[in-house]
Motif scaffolding. Sequence first.
Motif, short mmCIF file in Angstrom:
data_model
loop_
_atom_site.label_atom_id
_atom_site.label_comp_id
_atom_site.label_asym_id
_atom_site.label_seq_id
_atom_site.Cartn_x
_atom_site.Cartn_y
_atom_site.Cartn_z
N THR A 1 6.69 -1.26 7.54
CA THR A 1 6.21 -2.53 8.21
C THR A 1 6.78 -2.93 9.61
O THR A 1 6.42 -3.97 10.00
N SER B 1 -3.70 -7.71 9.19
CA SER B 1 -3.12 -7.06 8.20
C SER B 1 -4.17 -5.98 7.85
O SER B 1 -3.88 -4.95 7.40
N GLU C 1 1.10 0.64 7.85
CA GLU C 1 1.72 -0.09 6.65
C GLU C 1 0.67 0.22 5.36
O GLU C 1 1.44 0.30 4.29
N LYS C 2 -0.40 0.26 5.56
CA LYS C 2 -1.32 0.58 4.22
C LYS C 2 -1.10 1.75 3.70
O LYS C 2 -0.95 2.03 2.50
N ARG D 1 0.00 2.30 14.94
CA ARG D 1 0.07 0.97 14.62
C ARG D 1 -0.32 0.33 15.64
O ARG D 1 0.14 -0.51 16.47
N ASN E 1 -3.93 -2.80 9.73
CA ASN E 1 -2.54 -2.23 9.91
C ASN E 1 -2.42 -0.99 8.73
O ASN E 1 -2.13 -1.03 7.86
N GLN F 1 11.81 2.14 3.34
CA GLN F 1 10.34 1.77 2.84
C GLN F 1 9.46 3.00 2.69
O GLN F 1 8.35 2.67 1.90
#
Length: 574
Positions: free
Chosen positions: A41, A29, A35-36, A17, A32, A69
């Motif tokens: 997150t 974003s 997260e993608k 990250r 990132n 998540q």
Amino acid sequence: MEKYLDQYQCQGVLIPRADRFLSTYTLQSEDNWVEKLSGFTGSAGTLLITKEKDFLFTDSRYTVQAHEQTRDRDKPTVVVLEPLNHWLDHNFSGVLLADPWLFSAAWAQRCLEVVHSRWSVRWASIFSKHIKSNVEKEVRWETVPPWAGSFQEKCRSVFSNNQLPFLMTYGADLAWLCNLRGHLSYAPLFHAYGMITWEEGHFHGHLYTPDVSQKTIFSQDLTLWPLWQLSLPSDVFYQSSKTPYGFLNDHPEIQFKQSSLNLDEQRSCKTAKECSSVKEAHVIDGVALVQFLHWISTCDFKQQTEWTASCQLEDFRRQSASYKGPSFPTISAMGKNSAVIHYVPDPLNALPLQNSLYLVDSGGQYCDPENQAYGTTDVTRTLFLGSGQPSELMKRRFTQVLKGHISLARLIFPAGVNDNALDILARQYLWQDGKDYPHSTGHGVGTYLQVHEMPPAVSAHGQPFRLQEGMVFSNEPGFYDPDLWGIRLESLVLVQKVPDTHWKLNEVPDAGRTWLHLETITLAPFDRRLIQTELLSDQEKAWIDYYHQTVFQVLEPRLPAQTAAWLKEQTIPL
């Protein structure tokens, strides 16, 4: 990603990250990839993609969040809490594909120096081929007061051993050295690489950034250049822990010389003027926070959600012209969500507020040249919502956390004590019940910079660092039960010298030693309904009363009448 495995003949793709400036606070974003690709997150994470399953490396703060998540992904994801290299040594065999611009030169060199029988790294710029230009946007560049000296004065101190030219890639270092702030969300940093040189009898800073399209003379000390015009001299000093390995990987003809310089300590020790500025920012933040605490304690809270409550807090902060934005996404957590340490509400799925514990962890960035208020805040309070009474367990755990908080806030210690030595003090009362919390007790905080700054780090597992006058860090013990709720009490403290007036005649300190204490600079009351007074000593009660009286006296003149009256009730002596 799986196509890359075949293309580069690898068994795994390793993705941190991070962006090519190696900072969580400059990561946007669109860059990132953790997260993608995983849905996670959290602020600390490295993703390992293999054909069979994926592995997400994070730390104990994110155990619950990481599982929640990633559990609905089509591909199995294993959450790993142990250090990345240690896990690889014992569990992975083959070649890893990694982008050299997303890993530090120090990490890459460790991989190269150790002869692994099981795994190795193949480097390819798969994520950092293109840097998005911001020249079409209005980019804010602003100067801040030279609290620790001008650019020339700092350079004379920092580069006294002639380690020039110096490649500087860490955003907080550049911002501090140049007395400059940028436009990025949550931390006023900027995307840039810096080259510090000695030219015509003085130091000069060259900042290479995607935020300009042509050479710009910013000041007599600073020149801004388009990033694509960055060129390296034949030999250059650098810091391997803060420099992307891409520089070394892409430029084998350059002689990179490891520097002994480290700006972390100088940046973390605030000057007297800087400390005064930071304290004024906390007064402004305290006004907004107390208005929010008054609002949530008296409104029909069942008509609100975690998300709308966080928006209301943001509205109170925006009433100050000094407020530039949040220092991190607000944690507004109800009930079980308050046990997710870095929970951030989704506006579409936020829980309604209800009769239970509510935790709010938030902060702001403040810049007020007229009133000399520059600062970064970070504060957590846990409240009981409802007209009834909290349970005995709620009060016991809250009071144990509060006692740990007070043990640090009241501490007097000799200069030379390391930050990690304080960690046990905040945990001792929970330990008596066989309880603990899975995060550090404190982290450093910058001055109108990033909300997490190291050093110091109040953690038993961190590298020890000597506490020094002028350091600002958080005091945030907590307790978390995923089946019930979570509690955290966080204030920022400033390391100060103990004034001579503190000592009584029968308490003459040892000659020749400097004694330090922690001044709490956050201004917000604790929820009285959750305090189990019979668990407190007389000294702890006295500290709470003194702190609450300070909160009232400092904030009352700046508050609306109804809020001031409410605060007076909340801060009467125990």
